[in-house]
Design an enzyme around this catalytic site. Structure first.
Site, short mmCIF file in Angstrom:
data_model
loop_
_atom_site.label_atom_id
_atom_site.label_comp_id
_atom_site.label_asym_id
_atom_site.label_seq_id
_atom_site.Cartn_x
_atom_site.Cartn_y
_atom_site.Cartn_z
N HIS A 418 -10.43 -4.85 -4.85
CA HIS A 418 -9.58 -3.73 -5.39
C HIS A 418 -10.42 -2.23 -5.53
CE1 HIS A 418 -11.69 -3.78 -9.34
NE2 HIS A 418 -11.73 -5.11 -9.11
N CYS A 439 -15.45 -9.43 -8.98
CA CYS A 439 -14.66 -8.85 -7.82
C CYS A 439 -15.49 -7.88 -7.08
CB CYS A 439 -13.31 -7.90 -8.42
SG CYS A 439 -12.07 -9.17 -9.13
#
Length: 463
Positions: A418, A439
């Site tokens: 992301h 992430c």
């Protein structure tokens, strides 16, 4: 001369009177030399004949033997005998012609093979009579049906049925009734043993053996990636067995075990992979969510269907997971995302050509507690715009709700790619002090570009 004529006339008159008297007599009685079974009912009325037949039959005693050994005597009355011969006796009586009574003295009328059909024994009484003589099936050998057996030395063979020594009550009764019919006083019980229900000539046995021949000569080939795996004939033989009705049954557990062996050899879901990276050359990638295996539950039924069919089979097995390539053992392919944790770089290759590269920030491996990005082979399973990431910051211990413009999750623990507009810089050692919760933080300006390129299902290789 005249005297002779008179004598003749008198004789004829007497004969006529006697004949007429005979007609009258036999109008209500059975004619001479009439037997019902072996019971003589000559010159008896219908009622007298019925009574005599019943009395004589019920009074009889039968000696039971087994293989020549005397076991004891039973009376027909104790066997609960019921005689239902009234109708056939009456029909026999009514079928007589009294005018032909004379012929009865020169010939016989025999109603044979009727007692056996018109005397019935009570099964409970038969069993009780046997029990009273100490005759029981408790320790006797039961009959065994013909079965199909298998050994590695001889293959499949038919084991012949065996009679055993257990008594069949119905056959015991029939044997006794035949003795009554034949006016015999002894019954050999070895003629009344229970019989197998399935012999080697049974249609089911013959059909099963034909099926075995067809199955064992069948070729089942599974096309696994770029390989062809033929199921060995000896495996197929091991999978066959027969239920109590001699129907062919396949051992699903054994087939599943075979498929497990194939998965261990060919499936990629739990295997390390060799991967040619951009900066480090060939690296070893740990297993992740990317990978396939044979869907054993489905494939067991597919194989059973193949074996039950009439043709040889060559097909791809049922597959679960991602990355299966029917033409190659490489389940990554030439289109993928590469995440190099050591160099904090991410690349996107499409058909072998690099179309994208960016510095990243991965999880904090040295924090307390650590939240590293877990290496492995994964695949993008969703794409979302304007998503909100929800979780717990492991280092601070507080919940967070973080809006992002682009979100592409790739594993089943919450890891994904992301944009991260809160990061002031990317690459280098940023992940050591400002790393993510696992992430892949990507520069916002570049994330939109990657988002448009990547499709759901694209492999993500993290090492």
């Amino acid at each position: 001369m005249k005297k002779g004529i008179i004598i003749t006339v008198i004789t004829l008159v007497l004969l006529g009177v006697a004949y007429s008297a005979g007609i009258g007599f036999y109008a209500e009685k059975f004619q001479a030399n009439t037997t019902f079974g072996d019971v003589d009912i000559s010159n008896l009325t219908l009622e007298e004949a019925e009574k005599k037949i019943e009395e004589e039959v019920l009074e009889r005693k039968i000696l039971l033997k087994e293989n020549g050994k005397e076991l004891g005597e039973v009376s027909i009355a104790d066997l609960g005998a019921v005689i239902d011969a009234d109708e056939v006796i009456e029909n026999s009586y009514l079928s007589q012609n009294p005018n032909k009574w004379v012929t009865g003295y020169f010939s016989s009328t025999e109603y044979n093979n009727v007692l056996e059909e018109h005397v019935h024994l009570d099964p409970v009484s038969v069993q009780q009579s046997l029990n009273n003589l100490g005759i029981s099936n408790d320790e006797r050998t039961s009959p065994t049906d013909a079965t199909i057996t298998y050994s590695e030395a001889t293959g499949y063979q038919v084991e012949e049925a065996e009679e055993g020594t257990q008594l069949d009550l119905e056959r015991v009764s029939q044997t006794i009734l035949k003795a009554i019919q034949d006016n015999e006083t002894t019954v050999e019980l070895n003629q009344a043993y229970a019989q197998p229900t399935v012999t080697s000539k049974d249609e089911r046995i013959e059909k099963a053996m034909d099926m075995i021949e067809g199955i064992t000569n069948k070729e089942i080939v599974l096309k696994i990636e770029d390989k062809e795996v033929q199921i060995p004939q000896e495996k197929i033989l091991e999978w066959l067995y027969f239920d109590p009705s001699n129907n062919v049954v396949f051992d699903e557990v054994a087939i599943d075990e075979y498929l497990t062996e194939l998965n261990e050899k060919h499936a990629t879901y739990t295997k390390e992979r060799k991967f040619k990276s951009t900066l480090q050359g060939e690296v070893t990638v740990q297993p992740g969510t990317l990978g396939w295996s044979i869907d054993r539950e489905t494939e067991v039924q597919n194989i059973i269907a193949d074996l039950s069919g009439n043709k040889d089979v060559k097909r791809q097995p049922a597959i679960s997971g991602t990355g299966y390539n029917s033409d190659s053992s490489d389940d990554i392919g030439s289109t993928y995302i590469e995440v190099d944790l050591t160099n904090q770089m991410m690349y996107y290759y499409e058909d072998g050509t690099q179309l994208f590269s960016a510095e990243i920030v991965s999880g904090m491996a040295d924090a307390d507690p650590p939240t590293p990005t877990i290496p492995g082979a994964y695949a993008i399973w969703d794409k979302q715009k304007d998503a909100t990431l929800v979780g717990v910051n492991q280092q601070r211990g507080n919940d967070y709700r973080q809006p992002v413009s682009y979100w592409m999750p790739f594993d089943d623990t919450g890891q994904g790619i992301h944009d991260a507009n809160w990061q002031s810089s990317f690459g280098g050692d940023v992940y050591m002090y400002a790393g993510s919760q696992g992430c892949i933080n990507t520069p916002p300006a570049l994330m939109s570009e990657l988002f448009e390129m990547v499709e759901v299902g694209t492999p993500v290789i993290v090492f």
